[in-house]
Design an enzyme around this catalytic site. Sequence first.
Site, PDB file in Angstrom:
ATOM      1  N   GLU A 208       0.743  -1.135   0.120  1.00 19.25           N
ATOM      2  CA  GLU A 208       0.040  -0.068   0.058  1.00 19.25           C
ATOM      3  C   GLU A 208       0.737   1.204  -0.118  1.00 19.25           C
ATOM      4  O   GLU A 208       0.576   2.307   0.972  1.00 19.25           O
ATOM      5  CB  GLU A 208      -1.045  -0.001   1.133  1.00 19.25           C
ATOM      6  CG  GLU A 208      -2.063  -1.083   1.086  1.00 19.25           C
ATOM      7  CD  GLU A 208      -3.031  -1.188   2.062  1.00 19.25           C
ATOM      8  OE1 GLU A 208      -2.841  -0.314   3.091  1.00 19.25           O
ATOM      9  OE2 GLU A 208      -4.322  -1.504   1.804  1.00 19.25           O
ATOM     10  N   GLU A 346      -6.802  -7.221  -1.792  1.00 19.00           N
ATOM     11  CA  GLU A 346      -7.153  -7.183  -0.277  1.00 19.00           C
ATOM     12  C   GLU A 346      -8.710  -6.709  -0.453  1.00 19.00           C
ATOM     13  O   GLU A 346      -8.930  -5.723  -1.086  1.00 19.00           O
ATOM     14  CB  GLU A 346      -6.592  -6.159   0.560  1.00 19.00           C
ATOM     15  CG  GLU A 346      -5.210  -6.531   1.042  1.00 19.00           C
ATOM     16  CD  GLU A 346      -4.357  -5.682   2.027  1.00 19.00           C
ATOM     17  OE1 GLU A 346      -5.292  -4.822   2.597  1.00 19.00           O
ATOM     18  OE2 GLU A 346      -3.377  -5.715   2.285  1.00 19.00           O
TER      19      GLU A 346
END
Length: 433
Positions: A208, A346
């Site tokens: 991320e 995710e």
Amino acid sequence: MLFSLPSAFTILAVCLLRVVAGPASSSNAAPPRGFVTARGTKFELDGKPFAFVGANSYWLPLLTTQADVEHTFQSMQAAGVKVLRTWGFNAINGSELAGAKESGLTYYQVWNSSQWTLNEGPQGLQRLDNVIETAGKYGIKVILAFTNNWVGYGGMELYINWIAGAGNTHDVFYTDPRIIASYQSYVRTIVERYKNSPNIFAWELMNEARCSGDLPSGPSCTPASGAESLLKWYKSQSDFVRSLDPHHLITTGGEGHFFWKKPRTYWFDSQLVSDYNWNGQAGEDFDRNLALPNIDFATYHLYPQTWYPELDTPGSNFSVAGWGLEWINDHIKAGNKANKPIVLEEFGVSGLDNKTHVYTQWVQHALDTKHAIMPWQFGALGLTESGGNRVIKYADALINGASPNDGLAIYANQTAVWNIFTHAAKVQAQRSK
Ligand SMILES: *[C@@H]1O[C@H](CO)[C@@H](O)[C@H](O)[C@H]1NC(C)=O
Ligand SMILES: *[C@@H]1O[C@H](CO)[C@@H](O)[C@H](O)[C@H]1NC(C)=O
Ligand SMILES: *[C@@H]1O[C@H](CO)[C@@H](O)[C@H](O)[C@H]1NC(C)=O
Ligand SMILES: *[C@@H]1O[C@H](CO)[C@@H](O)[C@H](O)[C@H]1NC(C)=O
Ligand SMILES: *[C@@H]1O[C@H](CO)[C@@H](O)[C@H](O)[C@H]1NC(C)=O
């Protein structure tokens, strides 16, 4: 760990590899058996399509007994999971070392100066070795991320704090040559360790990546600022990994934020708001990142509940489920345009009823559009460590033998939700023949 001589060392390493492995970009050469490849928008394994449902489990390398590691992989295999995503990093501060040793915490890097030390011992990389080896036994391939945008279990802020020093912004990670050399030194350690293993699915440059993390961003990092720090960083790091390993797939690990000229908008509090997932504010430019020559596939994440606290307020014009379908669609289009695979890597919503309601729609849509999904996060039951109760770190613990639950864990006893994924895994298995 020649931090003072990064460029000389990098050049030397690349030259040596070229002699041994041929041109740096030899990803076109046939990969060894058992390595996953990308062909157009699909993955392949040994010449057959490879469609899958995966599992996220950052805590698997934190388990201390082989029995629990085996048990977790057994339940993943029973659920039809083919790919595991976990952290290839676990870093601690020197001040945490005594506690880590005492509590059996897994750690690979210890920071007590600008130069971290590697832990290859039984509480260190041997645990990761074991996870990767055991994965192979259960027919599961592993995506490993090299570091984290967030502080959990180590990550960028440790590099920034120890190398650049206090008072720096988060984005110096992408530009400070000393930090880049230190990151690459760790990446080299991990890649060299597993580069011949067919149990690795892909390398992931960062979990991320954003311009800000737990530290704020500086003024020039985002694509809109003209700096494009993430794009440049993804380019040089993916080229670096490719120079070490010609065959394994490489991906960003990003959340999938777009940088569109005309970003999407939504209504909030009677105002039309530019949607930060499409305006490049976080730092990514999904389309250009995916076009990089050594980014083999793209990842994106999906958490509308936490991304949009305004979602349920009067005057907001979208729903969790609907927003997710639009997000999935835009990534499908981007993947088709780049002609590379995309992975919904995710995703999560809180509450059992929400999960059942929302995942049914998202998973069906992902299946209809033929792409791989990895829910956050896999839940294991029946773990035995310390009698089934063990504190791992932070608030993470095994409670009555259940793996850590951040509100998003999916356990086999939650049959309505569990069945959505075991059904999807069967569909994907049918497509993998
Ligand atoms: C690591 O330790 C340093 C110095 O003791 C401290 O300033 C920093 O906040 C710590 N960082 C993390 C991520 O724990
Ligand atoms: C870290 O460094 C400090 C200062 O040099 C030293 O006192 C301490 O013992 C070191 N800690 C570890 C765990 O190495
Ligand atoms: C919300 O409103 C904006 C602006 O009118 C529109 O572009 C967007 O598609 C709407 N979102 C939904 C989910 O209806
Ligand atoms: C279900 O989702 C809604 C909408 O995001 C949220 O307000 C609610 O808190 C969620 N329920 C649970 C139990 O988390
Ligand atoms: C499933 O197991 C979890 C973890 O032990 C527990 O918290 C939950 O109450 C159980 N749910 C059901 C439906 O039995």
